[in-house]
Design a protein around this motif. Structure first.
Motif, PDB file in Angstrom:
ATOM      1  N   THR A   1       4.058   5.710  -5.726  1.00 47.30           N
ATOM      2  CA  THR A   1       4.658   5.713  -7.353  1.00 47.30           C
ATOM      3  C   THR A   1       2.980   6.199  -7.715  1.00 47.30           C
ATOM      4  O   THR A   1       3.304   7.231  -8.846  1.00 47.30           O
ATOM      5  N   GLY A   2       1.823   5.629  -6.934  1.00 41.87           N
ATOM      6  CA  GLY A   2       0.386   6.096  -7.989  1.00 41.87           C
ATOM      7  C   GLY A   2       0.280   5.307  -8.862  1.00 41.87           C
ATOM      8  O   GLY A   2      -0.348   5.736  -9.840  1.00 41.87           O
ATOM      9  N   ALA A   3       1.421   4.553  -9.297  1.00 41.83           N
ATOM     10  CA  ALA A   3       0.986   3.458 -10.633  1.00 41.83           C
ATOM     11  C   ALA A   3       0.790   2.369 -10.532  1.00 41.83           C
ATOM     12  O   ALA A   3       1.118   1.167  -9.599  1.00 41.83           O
ATOM     13  N   LEU A   4      -0.701   1.746 -10.867  1.00 45.59           N
ATOM     14  CA  LEU A   4      -0.756  -0.284 -11.217  1.00 45.59           C
ATOM     15  C   LEU A   4       0.309  -1.045 -11.070  1.00 45.59           C
ATOM     16  O   LEU A   4       0.259  -1.580 -10.490  1.00 45.59           O
ATOM     17  N   ASN A   5       0.909  -0.574 -12.469  1.00 47.79           N
ATOM     18  CA  ASN A   5       2.289  -1.147 -12.626  1.00 47.79           C
ATOM     19  C   ASN A   5       3.464  -1.747 -12.303  1.00 47.79           C
ATOM     20  O   ASN A   5       3.671  -2.769 -12.195  1.00 47.79           O
ATOM     21  N   PHE A   6       3.360  -1.104 -11.030  1.00 51.17           N
ATOM     22  CA  PHE A   6       4.588  -1.053  -9.647  1.00 51.17           C
ATOM     23  C   PHE A   6       4.076  -1.952  -8.836  1.00 51.17           C
ATOM     24  O   PHE A   6       4.530  -2.649  -8.078  1.00 51.17           O
ATOM     25  N   ILE A   7       2.696  -2.163  -8.202  1.00 47.45           N
ATOM     26  CA  ILE A   7       1.882  -3.208  -7.672  1.00 47.45           C
ATOM     27  C   ILE A   7       2.447  -4.900  -7.607  1.00 47.45           C
ATOM     28  O   ILE A   7       2.700  -5.358  -6.114  1.00 47.45           O
ATOM     29  N   VAL A   8       2.189  -5.305  -9.008  1.00 45.74           N
ATOM     30  CA  VAL A   8       2.835  -6.620  -8.811  1.00 45.74           C
ATOM     31  C   VAL A   8       4.087  -6.991  -8.384  1.00 45.74           C
ATOM     32  O   VAL A   8       3.901  -7.785  -7.691  1.00 45.74           O
ATOM     33  N   PRO A   9       5.166  -6.488  -9.231  1.00 41.81           N
ATOM     34  CA  PRO A   9       6.082  -6.845  -8.492  1.00 41.81           C
ATOM     35  C   PRO A   9       6.563  -6.564  -7.132  1.00 41.81           C
ATOM     36  O   PRO A   9       7.394  -6.935  -6.491  1.00 41.81           O
ATOM     37  N   THR A  10       6.038  -5.409  -6.934  1.00 42.07           N
ATOM     38  CA  THR A  10       6.609  -4.892  -5.417  1.00 42.07           C
ATOM     39  C   THR A  10       5.868  -6.289  -4.137  1.00 42.07           C
ATOM     40  O   THR A  10       6.041  -6.924  -3.804  1.00 42.07           O
TER      41      THR A  10
ATOM     42  N   VAL B   1       0.968  -1.416  -0.146  1.00 43.59           N
ATOM     43  CA  VAL B   1      -0.234   0.091   0.011  1.00 43.59           C
ATOM     44  C   VAL B   1       0.597   1.349   0.084  1.00 43.59           C
ATOM     45  O   VAL B   1       0.293   2.454  -0.375  1.00 43.59           O
ATOM     46  N   ILE B   2       2.175   1.467   0.557  1.00 42.14           N
ATOM     47  CA  ILE B   2       3.383   2.664   1.029  1.00 42.14           C
ATOM     48  C   ILE B   2       3.487   2.229  -0.746  1.00 42.14           C
ATOM     49  O   ILE B   2       3.372   3.931  -1.229  1.00 42.14           O
ATOM     50  N   MET B   3       3.723   1.742  -1.370  1.00 42.87           N
ATOM     51  CA  MET B   3       4.404   1.192  -2.508  1.00 42.87           C
ATOM     52  C   MET B   3       3.449   2.223  -3.230  1.00 42.87           C
ATOM     53  O   MET B   3       4.171   2.746  -3.738  1.00 42.87           O
ATOM     54  N   TYR B   4       2.184   1.892  -3.640  1.00 45.90           N
ATOM     55  CA  TYR B   4       1.229   2.244  -4.020  1.00 45.90           C
ATOM     56  C   TYR B   4       1.355   4.000  -3.903  1.00 45.90           C
ATOM     57  O   TYR B   4       0.586   4.334  -4.701  1.00 45.90           O
ATOM     58  N   GLU B   5       1.011   4.379  -2.735  1.00 42.00           N
ATOM     59  CA  GLU B   5       0.609   5.343  -2.231  1.00 42.00           C
ATOM     60  C   GLU B   5       1.937   6.555  -2.638  1.00 42.00           C
ATOM     61  O   GLU B   5       1.317   7.412  -2.845  1.00 42.00           O
TER      62      GLU B   5
END
Length: 145
Positions: free
Chosen positions: A19-28, A13-17
């Motif tokens: 970056t704001g990019a959905l494409n980073f959620i799966v690798p994270t 959640v922090i990484m999504y907040e």
């Protein structure tokens, strides 16, 4: 980050907040799950749990053996006759001064509705009682409410 704090969802959640990019959620998510598996095999608990154990502090675990829910209150507290309490209705300054002098090791006092029923109304710190006694002595009244 998971290897230190052991928080899985919060990292994603922090990484999504950030970056704001959905494409980073799966690798994270993949990285967090891999670090979770590695972290759980190396050491149990996060850095806070390890510091608690390292410093020798009491640790409330999740084991049922450590749970105190079945323990009677009387087993972990003083008998009612030995409790040092303040009545909610107020006390004389002489009583409070005697209480402060006789119980130097106590940092606070439970406030009860009456000394016979012992219904807990609140809690007050020793410093508050000392201040109230000093204030009332300057005003030269006999009781503190």
């Amino acid at each position: 980050m998971y290897g230190v704090t052991k928080v899985t969802v919060a990292v994603v959640v922090i990484m999504y907040e950030l970056t704001g990019a959905l494409n980073f959620i799966v690798p994270t998510m993949i990285v967090v799950m891999v670090t979770r598996v590695i972290g759980d095999t190396i050491v149990e608990g996060g850095i806070s749990a390890q510091l608690i154990l390292l410093n020798g502090l009491p640790f409330m675990g999740e084991d049922e053996d450590e749970c105190l829910l079945d323990t009677l209150v009387a087993a972990v507290m003083r008998p009612v006759e030995e409790l040092v309490v303040l009545p909610a209705s107020g006390a004389a300054i002489s009583q409070l001064r005697r209480l402060l002098d006789n119980y130097l090791g106590l940092r606070g006092f439970p406030v009860v509705d009456s000394e016979s029923e012992m219904g807990l109304v609140g809690y007050t710190h020793r410093d508050v009682v000392v201040s109230a006694v000093a204030l009332q002595e300057t005003n030269s009244e006999d009781t503190v409410a």
